[in-house]
Enzyme design. Structure first.
Site, PDB file in Angstrom:
ATOM      1  N   THR A   9     -21.499 117.301  35.680  1.00  0.00           N
ATOM      2  CA  THR A   9     -20.889 116.004  35.945  1.00  0.00           C
ATOM      3  C   THR A   9     -21.471 115.431  37.226  1.00  0.00           C
ATOM      4  OG1 THR A   9     -18.813 114.764  36.148  1.00  0.00           O
ATOM      5  CG2 THR A   9     -18.925 116.872  37.306  1.00  0.00           C
ATOM      6  N   ASN A  11     -19.372 112.989  38.442  1.00  0.00           N
ATOM      7  CA  ASN A  11     -18.087 112.407  38.833  1.00  0.00           C
ATOM      8  C   ASN A  11     -17.474 113.268  39.946  1.00  0.00           C
ATOM      9  OD1 ASN A  11     -15.202 112.027  38.911  1.00  0.00           O
ATOM     10  ND2 ASN A  11     -15.348 110.944  36.961  1.00  0.00           N
ATOM     11  N   LYS A  14     -13.885 114.649  39.329  1.00  0.00           N
ATOM     12  CA  LYS A  14     -13.886 115.795  38.418  1.00  0.00           C
ATOM     13  C   LYS A  14     -14.403 117.041  39.141  1.00  0.00           C
ATOM     14  CE  LYS A  14     -14.822 114.434  33.936  1.00  0.00           C
ATOM     15  NZ  LYS A  14     -15.623 114.325  32.716  1.00  0.00           N
ATOM     16  N   ASP A  71     -15.562 117.621  28.156  1.00  0.00           N
ATOM     17  CA  ASP A  71     -15.440 116.281  27.621  1.00  0.00           C
ATOM     18  C   ASP A  71     -13.952 116.061  27.479  1.00  0.00           C
ATOM     19  OD1 ASP A  71     -16.874 113.916  26.968  1.00  0.00           O
ATOM     20  OD2 ASP A  71     -16.218 114.149  24.910  1.00  0.00           O
ATOM     21  N   SER A  72     -13.515 114.976  28.038  1.00  0.00           N
ATOM     22  CA  SER A  72     -12.096 114.697  28.109  1.00  0.00           C
ATOM     23  C   SER A  72     -11.870 113.260  27.700  1.00  0.00           C
ATOM     24  CB  SER A  72     -11.594 114.847  29.548  1.00  0.00           C
ATOM     25  OG  SER A  72     -11.907 116.096  30.064  1.00  0.00           O
ATOM     26  N   PHE A 151      -7.669 108.638  38.750  1.00  0.00           N
ATOM     27  CA  PHE A 151      -8.748 107.750  38.319  1.00  0.00           C
ATOM     28  C   PHE A 151      -8.605 107.508  36.831  1.00  0.00           C
ATOM     29  CE2 PHE A 151     -10.154 112.118  38.139  1.00  0.00           C
ATOM     30  CZ  PHE A 151     -10.898 112.231  36.982  1.00  0.00           C
ATOM     31  N   GLY A 152      -9.450 106.668  36.277  1.00  0.00           N
ATOM     32  CA  GLY A 152      -9.399 106.402  34.836  1.00  0.00           C
ATOM     33  C   GLY A 152      -8.078 105.782  34.424  1.00  0.00           C
ATOM     34  N   ASP A 154      -5.154 107.183  34.643  1.00  0.00           N
ATOM     35  CA  ASP A 154      -4.026 107.825  35.329  1.00  0.00           C
ATOM     36  C   ASP A 154      -2.888 106.865  35.705  1.00  0.00           C
ATOM     37  OD1 ASP A 154      -5.436 110.179  35.067  1.00  0.00           O
ATOM     38  OD2 ASP A 154      -5.771 110.479  37.218  1.00  0.00           O
TER      39      ASP A 154
END
Length: 194
Positions: A9, A11, A14, A71-72, A151-152, A154
């Site tokens: 990653t 990120n 992460k 992968d999430s 993030f994302g 959340d």
């Protein structure tokens, strides 16, 4: 003796989650940003597991070290499982604000706002030896964002048992219940034998 492991990653959020779980077990955790020769990873799988395996295999073969890849994504059953494997690029390329807006628009004022985050984590050695773990956290999508952490998705993902969104939780609180936290805890029970 430090054991080196690479997280597939770039990120930083992460990466931080992986470091918090693996460094206390004696692992030196690196990211693909530490290796300039990693080829572009083409995530063309049709499931979280396939994409995680593609990432892990590509990086392990390129750098010759054990690699962990996850992968999430967010799955909302009432809108055909969207955004699913396209979670990070749902409304463009890794644009959290646009992704959240698209999700809210797609859901509208639907009463069925149940959702879950899923992580599939694949470890791959250069010789092809593989491990796999997964984790899920269930919740619901709010009508508007709450919280500043995370993030994302959340800020939209409300966890009824905690009466908070993931973005309203501390890192420790989130890691204790999150999909990635659950997968990482499973990983810590099998990684030393791998």
């Amino acid at each position: 003796m430090t054991k080196e492991i690479v997280i597939a990653t770039g990120n930083l959020n992460k990466l931080r989650e992986f470091k918090e779980m693996l460094e206390p077990k004696g692992y030196e955790v690196k990211s693909i940003k530490d290796f300039p020769d990693v080829p572009e990873i083409i995530e063309n799988g049709s499931s979280f597991e396939e994409n995680a395996e593609i990432k892990a295999k590509t990086v392990a073969e390129a750098i010759g070290l054990p690699v962990l890849a996850d992968d999430s994504g967010l799955v909302v059953p009432s809108i055909n499982g969207e955004p699913g494997i396209y979670s990070a690029r749902y409304a463009g390329d890794h644009d959290d604000q646009a992704n959240n807006q698209k999700l809210l628009k797609k859901l509208g004022h639907s009463d069925d706002r149940n959702a879950y985050f899923k992580t599939v984590l694949v470890g791959m050695k250069p010789n092809g030896e593989k491990i796999k773990v997964s984790g899920i956290v269930s919740g619901e999508i709010l009508l508007e964002k709450r919280g500043q952490n995370g993030f994302g998705y959340d800020p939209l993902f409300f966890v009824p048992g905690k009466q908070k969104t993931l973005a309203e939780m501390s890192d420790d609180e989130k890691n204790s219940i999150s999909h990635r936290g659950k997968a990482l805890r499973k990983l810590t029970t099998v990684i030393d034998n791998w």
